[in-house]
Design a protein around this motif. Structure first.
Motif: not given
Length: 262
Positions: A15-24, A29-32, A83-87, A91-98
């Motif tokens: 519900d943010a007024d601009k594209p905002t990632i939930d980093d935590v 999620i990537a770890t799981e 949406v490509q930026l979100l992708n 995937i960058s976070k998934l790469h961090e988790k190998n």
């Protein structure tokens, strides 16, 4: 093989007024997800990265003249880029988790007709899977063969249904920001009860996020897609991605609170 849907509401501040990632949430999620080492496709929602532009430019509505066509053309560009930026962030976070994640842009190989998938070549996805990659797709804005609208929103839930049928998927897991399907909105009604199992015969008078603006159809849209899958003998489950450990349990085939659609 499983298809795992990561809800945009869990990855972004929807519900943010601009594209905002939930980093935590994204990091956890990537770890799981990394606990699963078999064939997997990940599809993630667009959340605030897609819905803001899609609503502003009314992507999927009938085009009303040349000026509206120009506006919607720009809206398509902005939505796709966002949406490509979100992708990329996912995937960058998934790469961090190998995790050998490879981002695949749906609008480059999928065309809609009347807001439903009409053309989709799955060979590329098959090849990535065969080579041990984890394809990561997402909700996107795509061309539409209906000349009155020209462009439409392709939801991640629709991608899941299509790929699950074409690729003989064993399981489908949808993670959202609620535990599953309820008798009413659990965010506004404390007496709402979780429905453990949903079939085509289950009476559903409301869904758990009907009061939320969502260009992709919200929970009602998810239910329709998953019931269609059930007709092909593919069971799916909706779980809460915001509860730590749920995704790890689900991808491992262990019991987790949620709703099964069969």
């Amino acid at each position: 093989m499983i298809i795992l849907k990561l809800g945009g509401s869990a990855l972004t501040i929807k519900d943010a007024d601009k594209p905002t990632i939930d980093d935590v949430n994204l990091d956890r999620i990537a770890t799981e997800v990394a606990s699963y080492n078999q064939d997997m496709i990940i599809v993630h929602g667009a959340g605030s990265f897609g819905h803001i532009h899609a609503r502003k430019y009314a992507i999927g509505d009938r085009i009303l003249g040349d000026d509206d066509k120009s506006n919607k053309t720009m809206g398509l560009c902005l939505t796709q880029a966002s949406v490509q930026l979100l992708n990329y962030k996912v995937i960058s976070k998934l790469h961090e988790k190998n995790i050998p994640a490879v981002g695949i842009k749906p609008s480059t190989f999928i065309v809609n007709k009347d807001k439903r998938i009409d053309e989709c070549d799955t060979n590329l996805i098959r090849k990535y899977l065969d080579d041990g990659f984890v394809p990561v797709l997402y909700g996107d804005a795509v061309l539409d063969k209906n000349d009155e609208i020209r462009y439409s929103i392709l939801s991640g839930d629709q991608i899941i249904t299509y790929l699950a049928k074409k690729l003989n998927t064993d399981r489908v897991i949808l993670s959202s920001d609620v535990d599953g399907i309820y008798t009413d909105n659990p965010k506004t009604n404390p007496d709402a009860k979780l429905i453990d199992i949903v079939t085509k015969d289950t009476p559903l008078t409301t869904t758990s996020n009907d009061n939320q603006a969502d260009v992709t159809g919200g929970m009602a849209g998810k239910i329709r897609e998953l019931l269609e899958l059930a007709e092909y003998g593919i069971e799916s489950q909706i779980i809460n991605a915001e509860k730590e450990g749920n995704i790890k349990l689900a991808v491992s085939g262990r019991q987790v609170k949620g709703t099964i659609i069969k």
